[in-house]
Write an enzyme that holds these catalytic residues in place. Structure first.
Site, PDB file in Angstrom:
ATOM      1  N   ARG A  78       3.164   7.986   7.333  1.00 25.24           N
ATOM      2  CA  ARG A  78       3.726   7.380   8.540  1.00 25.24           C
ATOM      3  C   ARG A  78       5.042   6.702   8.165  1.00 25.24           C
ATOM      4  NH1 ARG A  78       1.177  10.332  11.088  1.00 25.24           N
ATOM      5  NH2 ARG A  78      -0.477   9.946  12.589  1.00 25.24           N
TER       6      ARG A  78
ATOM      7  N   HIS B  88       8.607  15.319  12.192  1.00 31.83           N
ATOM      8  CA  HIS B  88       7.155  15.097  12.267  1.00 31.83           C
ATOM      9  C   HIS B  88       6.405  16.400  12.598  1.00 31.83           C
ATOM     10  CE1 HIS B  88       3.969  11.777  13.051  1.00 31.83           C
ATOM     11  NE2 HIS B  88       3.386  12.873  12.612  1.00 31.83           N
TER      12      HIS B  88
HETATM   13  P1  NAP Z   1      -8.091  10.257   5.065  1.00 37.58           P
HETATM   14  O1  NAP Z   1      -8.961  11.468   4.982  1.00 37.58           O
HETATM   15  O2  NAP Z   1      -8.571   9.082   5.831  1.00 37.58           O
HETATM   16  O3  NAP Z   1      -7.770   9.827   3.548  1.00 37.58           O
HETATM   17  C1  NAP Z   1      -7.111   8.642   3.257  1.00 37.58           C
HETATM   18  C2  NAP Z   1      -6.947   8.513   1.760  1.00 37.58           C
HETATM   19  O4  NAP Z   1      -6.194   7.336   1.482  1.00 37.58           O
HETATM   20  C3  NAP Z   1      -8.283   8.350   1.016  1.00 37.58           C
HETATM   21  O5  NAP Z   1      -8.242   9.033  -0.188  1.00 37.58           O
HETATM   22  C4  NAP Z   1      -8.349   6.839   0.774  1.00 37.58           C
HETATM   23  O6  NAP Z   1      -9.097   6.477  -0.372  1.00 37.58           O
HETATM   24  C5  NAP Z   1      -6.898   6.516   0.569  1.00 37.58           C
HETATM   25  N1  NAP Z   1      -6.609   5.104   0.857  1.00 37.58           N
HETATM   26  C6  NAP Z   1      -6.709   4.443   2.033  1.00 37.58           C
HETATM   27  N2  NAP Z   1      -6.358   3.155   1.902  1.00 37.58           N
HETATM   28  C7  NAP Z   1      -6.028   2.992   0.600  1.00 37.58           C
HETATM   29  C8  NAP Z   1      -5.614   1.869  -0.179  1.00 37.58           C
HETATM   30  N3  NAP Z   1      -5.449   0.647   0.362  1.00 37.58           N
HETATM   31  N4  NAP Z   1      -5.384   2.068  -1.489  1.00 37.58           N
HETATM   32  C9  NAP Z   1      -5.571   3.282  -2.059  1.00 37.58           C
HETATM   33  N5  NAP Z   1      -5.972   4.381  -1.387  1.00 37.58           N
HETATM   34  C10 NAP Z   1      -6.200   4.230  -0.063  1.00 37.58           C
HETATM   35  O7  NAP Z   1      -6.665  10.620   5.658  1.00 37.58           O
HETATM   36  P2  NAP Z   1      -6.022  12.085   5.861  1.00 37.58           P
HETATM   37  O8  NAP Z   1      -6.731  12.818   6.910  1.00 37.58           O
HETATM   38  O9  NAP Z   1      -5.891  12.731   4.521  1.00 37.58           O
HETATM   39  O10 NAP Z   1      -4.582  11.709   6.436  1.00 37.58           O
HETATM   40  C11 NAP Z   1      -3.734  10.770   5.788  1.00 37.58           C
HETATM   41  C12 NAP Z   1      -2.573  10.427   6.701  1.00 37.58           C
HETATM   42  O11 NAP Z   1      -1.661  11.512   6.766  1.00 37.58           O
HETATM   43  C13 NAP Z   1      -2.947  10.189   8.169  1.00 37.58           C
HETATM   44  O12 NAP Z   1      -3.436   8.889   8.361  1.00 37.58           O
HETATM   45  C14 NAP Z   1      -1.633  10.428   8.869  1.00 37.58           C
HETATM   46  O13 NAP Z   1      -0.924   9.222   8.974  1.00 37.58           O
HETATM   47  C15 NAP Z   1      -0.894  11.390   7.946  1.00 37.58           C
HETATM   48  N6  NAP Z   1      -0.721  12.729   8.548  1.00 37.58           N
HETATM   49  C16 NAP Z   1       0.546  13.135   8.840  1.00 37.58           C
HETATM   50  C17 NAP Z   1       0.760  14.385   9.373  1.00 37.58           C
HETATM   51  C18 NAP Z   1       2.154  14.874   9.641  1.00 37.58           C
HETATM   52  O14 NAP Z   1       2.319  15.871  10.345  1.00 37.58           O
HETATM   53  N7  NAP Z   1       3.171  14.257   9.076  1.00 37.58           N
HETATM   54  C19 NAP Z   1      -0.335  15.224   9.641  1.00 37.58           C
HETATM   55  C20 NAP Z   1      -1.609  14.779   9.328  1.00 37.58           C
HETATM   56  C21 NAP Z   1      -1.797  13.518   8.767  1.00 37.58           C
HETATM   57  P3  NAP Z   1     -10.676   6.800  -0.519  1.00 37.58           P
HETATM   58  O15 NAP Z   1     -10.780   8.313  -0.590  1.00 37.58           O
HETATM   59  O16 NAP Z   1     -11.063   6.175  -1.783  1.00 37.58           O
HETATM   60  O17 NAP Z   1     -11.327   6.237   0.707  1.00 37.58           O
HETATM   61  C1  GLV Z   2       0.042  13.777  12.477  1.00 34.27           C
HETATM   62  O1  GLV Z   2       0.887  12.992  12.200  1.00 34.27           O
HETATM   63  C2  GLV Z   2      -1.357  13.504  12.387  1.00 34.27           C
HETATM   64  O2  GLV Z   2      -1.733  12.338  12.152  1.00 34.27           O
HETATM   65  O3  GLV Z   2      -2.158  14.458  12.534  1.00 34.27           O
END
Ligand code: NAP
Ligand code: GLV
Length: 309
Positions: free
Chosen positions: A224, A272
């Protein structure tokens, strides 16, 4: 009982079509033209306007239209008993992994520099950066980060990860917790941010972090915009702490016309689009979670409000 799709400036035609193709009996409304707000039990939201969820008194659950849920967790009007979930699909993860691999290759192979040189009719070669000289560090090894790391390992990159809890993936060096962050940074040249936006992670991409990376450093931010301290990125580029950056997310989106990032050759900008939720796959998850919410079952990809992701 009905389901409502809520977003500012978004065309929901294909999502509504995909939902009705999968279940013709569904009652799907598109905000703001909602016939009967009392009947709405489930909302799907993306950048929803403030206070809009207040008007649905019988809401049982709210789903993000994407993987991130910061827009929902920041909504002070969302009652405690309304469950929050998000959309994860195979294609979302695949797109993200491809985006990151592509961004890394563009950097290592100087693709953007050559595109710039073409405009200047300039013939100049640059040595590509060998994979073994550019260990990649993935911040956040959740749904997205794990697929990114797996693809990079398949491509024979050296991959480190940082998360709250330790991970076990063949070939990956996993670091966990604040006490291991510095070690992780010290073994990383290319840093990829895939953390969720929470109180702990906001502003994590700052000068202090950039200084701790191996040199030369390169940033890929696909989490983000608020993870990044924007002025620190400019300073880090100007002082050589970073060689460049590829940014898909921004504090303000669309990125304002007069934003300094637009004039920087060493900042790659995409609007994005790293991973866009495909309507048909999204429909499967939404319908499953709608049914689960109606029958009081645990949701798929349910968010832990205490953890903030
Ligand atoms: P997720 O499955 O919730 O995974 C989050 C990861 O971050 C986990 O490994 C978690 O650790 C770690 N984490 C959270 N808080 C932390 C902290 N304080 N210190 C260290 N590690 C921490 O999330 P996701 O689905 O992979 O997505 C991640 C983010 O990508 C989303 O929230 C979104 O903002 C972004 N995103 C962007 C796009 C785009 O198009 N640009 C698309 C999709 C997602 P644990 O595994 O130990 O819990
Ligand atoms: C995109 O930014 C998503 O969170 O899927």
């Amino acid at each position: 009982m009905s389901l409502v799709l809520i977003a500012k400036n978004r065309d929901f035609t294909s999502l509504k079509k995909a939902l009705l193709e999968k279940d013709p009996n569904l009652d799907v409304e598109i905000w703001p033209r909602v016939e009967n707000k009392e009947r709405v039990n489930f909302a799907v939201c993306w950048n929803h306007p403030k206070h809009v969820l207040n008007s649905f008194a019988n809401l049982r659950a709210v789903s993000s239209l994407g993987a991130g849920v910061n827009h929902l967790l920041n909504d002070e009007d969302l009652a405690e008993d309304v469950n929050i979930c998000r959309l994860i699909t195979g294609s979302l993860k695949e797109q993200m992994a491809e985006y990151v691999l592509n961004a890394i290759n563009n950097y290592r192979l100087h693709t953007i520099t050559y595109a710039d040189q073409r405009k200047e009719v300039k013939w100049e070669s640059h040595s590509s950066i060998p994979k073994k000289h550019a260990p990649v560090g993935v911040l956040g090894l959740g749904e997205m980060g794990e697929d990114v790391a797996t693809l990079l390992l398949q491509q024979e990159y050296i991959v480190n990860s940082w998360s709250r809890t330790k991970k076990e993936i063949d070939g990956l060096t996993s670091f966990a917790g604040n006490e291991e962050l510095d070690d992780f940074l010290g073994q990383t040249n290319i840093i990829v941010n895939l953390l969720p936006l929470t109180e702990e992670t906001e502003g994590i991409l700052d000068l202090e972090l950039f200084k701790k990376l191996r040199k030369p450093g390169y940033l890929i931010n696909v989490g983000r915009g608020s993870h990044l301290v924007e002025e620190d990125l400019i300073y880090a580029l100007d002082t050589g702490h970073l060689e460049g950056a590829c940014l898909d997310v921004f504090e303000t989106e669309p990125l304002p016309e007069n934003h300094p990032f637009w004039n920087r050759k060493n900042i790659m900008i995409t609007p994005h689009i790293a991973a866009i939720t495909p309507a048909k796959e999204a429909a499967d998850v939404i319908i499953e979670n709608y049914k689960r919410a109606l029958s009081g079952m645990e949701l798929l990809y349910e968010v832990d409000r205490n953890k903030g992701y």
